[in-house]
Design a protein around this motif. Structure first.
Motif, PDB file in Angstrom:
ATOM      1  N   ARG A 200       0.830  -1.207   0.000  1.00 40.17           N
ATOM      2  CA  ARG A 200       0.000   0.000   0.000  1.00 40.17           C
ATOM      3  C   ARG A 200       0.866   1.258   0.000  1.00 40.17           C
ATOM      4  NH1 ARG A 200      -4.864   0.364   4.214  1.00 40.17           N
ATOM      5  NH2 ARG A 200      -5.456  -1.429   2.906  1.00 40.17           N
ATOM      6  N   ARG A 201       1.899   1.259   0.846  1.00 39.64           N
ATOM      7  CA  ARG A 201       2.804   2.404   0.860  1.00 39.64           C
ATOM      8  C   ARG A 201       3.515   2.546  -0.487  1.00 39.64           C
ATOM      9  NH1 ARG A 201       5.356   1.040   4.954  1.00 39.64           N
ATOM     10  NH2 ARG A 201       7.257   0.123   4.115  1.00 39.64           N
ATOM     11  N   GLY A 202       3.920   1.424  -1.053  1.00 35.21           N
ATOM     12  CA  GLY A 202       4.587   1.454  -2.352  1.00 35.21           C
ATOM     13  C   GLY A 202       3.703   2.022  -3.445  1.00 35.21           C
ATOM     14  N   LEU A 203       2.414   1.679  -3.424  1.00 37.44           N
ATOM     15  CA  LEU A 203       1.486   2.201  -4.425  1.00 37.44           C
ATOM     16  C   LEU A 203       1.348   3.714  -4.313  1.00 37.44           C
ATOM     17  CD1 LEU A 203      -1.316  -0.517  -4.415  1.00 37.44           C
ATOM     18  CD2 LEU A 203       0.142   0.109  -6.357  1.00 37.44           C
ATOM     19  N   ARG A 204       1.275   4.220  -3.094  1.00 41.35           N
ATOM     20  CA  ARG A 204       1.172   5.671  -2.901  1.00 41.35           C
ATOM     21  C   ARG A 204       2.418   6.371  -3.446  1.00 41.35           C
ATOM     22  NH1 ARG A 204      -0.785   4.300   2.367  1.00 41.35           N
ATOM     23  NH2 ARG A 204       1.241   4.905   3.257  1.00 41.35           N
ATOM     24  N   TRP A 205       3.572   5.858  -3.102  1.00 37.26           N
ATOM     25  CA  TRP A 205       4.816   6.442  -3.610  1.00 37.26           C
ATOM     26  C   TRP A 205       4.859   6.374  -5.137  1.00 37.26           C
ATOM     27  CZ3 TRP A 205      10.042   6.348  -0.816  1.00 37.26           C
ATOM     28  CH2 TRP A 205       9.872   6.547   0.555  1.00 37.26           C
ATOM     29  N   GLY A 206       4.452   5.245  -5.671  1.00 35.08           N
ATOM     30  CA  GLY A 206       4.522   5.045  -7.117  1.00 35.08           C
ATOM     31  C   GLY A 206       3.654   6.020  -7.890  1.00 35.08           C
ATOM     32  N   LEU A 207       2.442   6.259  -7.400  1.00 36.93           N
ATOM     33  CA  LEU A 207       1.535   7.189  -8.073  1.00 36.93           C
ATOM     34  C   LEU A 207       2.101   8.610  -8.071  1.00 36.93           C
ATOM     35  CD1 LEU A 207      -1.916   5.920  -6.761  1.00 36.93           C
ATOM     36  CD2 LEU A 207      -1.055   5.789  -9.111  1.00 36.93           C
ATOM     37  N   VAL A 208       2.653   9.023  -6.945  1.00 38.67           N
ATOM     38  CA  VAL A 208       3.230  10.368  -6.858  1.00 38.67           C
ATOM     39  C   VAL A 208       4.424  10.503  -7.802  1.00 38.67           C
ATOM     40  CG1 VAL A 208       4.455  11.977  -5.337  1.00 38.67           C
ATOM     41  CG2 VAL A 208       2.420  10.779  -4.515  1.00 38.67           C
ATOM     42  N   LEU A 209       5.302   9.521  -7.817  1.00 38.91           N
ATOM     43  CA  LEU A 209       6.500   9.577  -8.660  1.00 38.91           C
ATOM     44  C   LEU A 209       6.140   9.581 -10.146  1.00 38.91           C
ATOM     45  CD1 LEU A 209       8.664   7.055  -6.632  1.00 38.91           C
ATOM     46  CD2 LEU A 209       9.194   9.477  -6.966  1.00 38.91           C
ATOM     47  N   ALA A 210       5.215   8.712 -10.537  1.00 39.04           N
ATOM     48  CA  ALA A 210       4.812   8.662 -11.942  1.00 39.04           C
ATOM     49  C   ALA A 210       4.175   9.971 -12.372  1.00 39.04           C
ATOM     50  CB  ALA A 210       3.848   7.493 -12.167  1.00 39.04           C
ATOM     51  N   GLY A 211       3.332  10.539 -11.519  1.00 41.19           N
ATOM     52  CA  GLY A 211       2.720  11.823 -11.848  1.00 41.19           C
ATOM     53  C   GLY A 211       3.744  12.928 -11.984  1.00 41.19           C
ATOM     54  N   ALA A 212       4.749  12.931 -11.104  1.00 34.26           N
ATOM     55  CA  ALA A 212       5.792  13.963 -11.165  1.00 34.26           C
ATOM     56  C   ALA A 212       6.583  13.861 -12.462  1.00 34.26           C
ATOM     57  CB  ALA A 212       6.722  13.830  -9.969  1.00 34.26           C
ATOM     58  N   VAL A 213       6.889  12.640 -12.893  1.00 29.42           N
ATOM     59  CA  VAL A 213       7.636  12.449 -14.146  1.00 29.42           C
ATOM     60  C   VAL A 213       6.857  13.018 -15.324  1.00 29.42           C
ATOM     61  CG1 VAL A 213       8.413  10.708 -15.809  1.00 29.42           C
ATOM     62  CG2 VAL A 213       8.988  10.482 -13.390  1.00 29.42           C
ATOM     63  N   ILE A 214       5.578  12.724 -15.392  1.00 26.59           N
ATOM     64  CA  ILE A 214       4.766  13.193 -16.518  1.00 26.59           C
ATOM     65  C   ILE A 214       4.704  14.713 -16.541  1.00 26.59           C
ATOM     66  CG2 ILE A 214       2.425  13.214 -17.458  1.00 26.59           C
ATOM     67  CD1 ILE A 214       2.166  10.316 -16.434  1.00 26.59           C
ATOM     68  N   VAL A 215       4.549  15.353 -15.380  1.00 26.58           N
ATOM     69  CA  VAL A 215       4.510  16.812 -15.325  1.00 26.58           C
ATOM     70  C   VAL A 215       5.827  17.413 -15.804  1.00 26.58           C
ATOM     71  CG1 VAL A 215       4.415  18.789 -13.751  1.00 26.58           C
ATOM     72  CG2 VAL A 215       2.764  16.934 -13.515  1.00 26.58           C
ATOM     73  N   VAL A 216       6.949  16.873 -15.325  1.00 26.85           N
ATOM     74  CA  VAL A 216       8.257  17.385 -15.730  1.00 26.85           C
ATOM     75  C   VAL A 216       8.481  17.184 -17.228  1.00 26.85           C
ATOM     76  CG1 VAL A 216      10.754  17.049 -15.484  1.00 26.85           C
ATOM     77  CG2 VAL A 216       9.294  17.120 -13.456  1.00 26.85           C
ATOM     78  N   TYR A 217       8.116  16.019 -17.739  1.00 25.27           N
ATOM     79  CA  TYR A 217       8.271  15.754 -19.170  1.00 25.27           C
ATOM     80  C   TYR A 217       7.453  16.739 -20.010  1.00 25.27           C
ATOM     81  CZ  TYR A 217      10.873  11.299 -19.207  1.00 25.27           C
ATOM     82  OH  TYR A 217      11.844  10.327 -19.141  1.00 25.27           O
TER      83      TYR A 217
END
Length: 231
Positions: A59-76
């Motif tokens: 569950r913690r991993g999923l939360r981290w993963g969603l935030v990281l993936a979203g940040a990558v898309i915004v930066v890209y």
């Protein structure tokens, strides 16, 4: 130690196979290698939690993963919108893909081939086995160095396919050597970051999500850049 060397040998053989076989075999070979590596780790006595695949941290991993993936898309998207960073997305390997090939690359080859194998291998099996034997610092350093070396073969064509890399390193044999060295060092450093995500979260999900977002979104935006801004 024998199981660790066996895991490295499986990875070395897989590296040769995925760079020589046809693209239609890439995902099956990667998935089979990932399964074999997990089997080796389990035979060596590693638990699912030590592999980053336990349910307690999911569950913690999923939360981290969603935030990281979203940040990558915004930066890209920001980088693609700015003319002076847009050149980094001008990659012939992505621009030459058909729409169907792009969908396969983004939704199948990257997540179920590249990311599945590399994260299970370098942040799951190798990191877990070395951490148990020598501690987290050594596990991070050695697995990240191996992750960098893993990218020698696929980085050999960077100066021919990527406009930004060609602009930095030029062309010719020396340029290829320099670009490969830069790719190995860069991916090794990225491996350190992925390992730290694995260590702090206790799960493989965050590095998997970040890795997948970096590669899949990168391909998609490079494909778009080649059609919208390509010469």
């Amino acid at each position: 130690m024998g199981m660790l060397l066996l895991a490295v040998a499986v990875l070395a053989a897989t590296n040769v196979l995925v760079n020589r076989l046809g693209p239609e075999l890439y995902v099956p070979v990667c998935a089979a290698a990932a399964g074999a590596l997990v089997g080796i780790a389990r035979l060596a006595g590693l638990t699912w939690d030590e592999l980053g695949l336990g349910g307690s941290s999911a569950r913690r991993g999923l939360r981290w993963g969603l935030v990281l993936a979203g940040a990558v898309i915004v930066v890209y998207l920001l980088a693609l919108a700015l003319p002076y960073t847009r050149e980094a997305f001008q990659d012939e390997r992505a621009a030459e893909l058909t729409a169907g090939q792009l969908v396969y690359r983004v939704l199948a080859r990257v997540p179920f081939g590249t990311v599945l194998l590399e994260e299970i291998a370098f942040r799951g099996v190798l990191w877990g086995m070395m951490r148990r034997r020598w501690g987290a610092a050594w596990a991070t350093g050695v697995s990240s160095a191996l992750f960098g070396l893993w990218h020698i073969q696929p980085s050999r064509g960077l100066t021919r396919s990527n406009a930004a890399m060609e602009a930095v390193f030029g062309t010719g044999g020396t340029a290829v050597a320099l670009s490969v060295t830069a790719a190995v060092v860069g991916t090794a450093l990225a491996g350190v970051g992925f390992c730290e995500l694995r260590r702090r979260s206790g799960s493989l999900i965050p590095p998997m999500a970040l890795h997948c977002a970096l590669n899949s979104a990168g391909y998609a935006l490079a494909w778009a850049a080649g059609r919208w801004w390509g010469s």
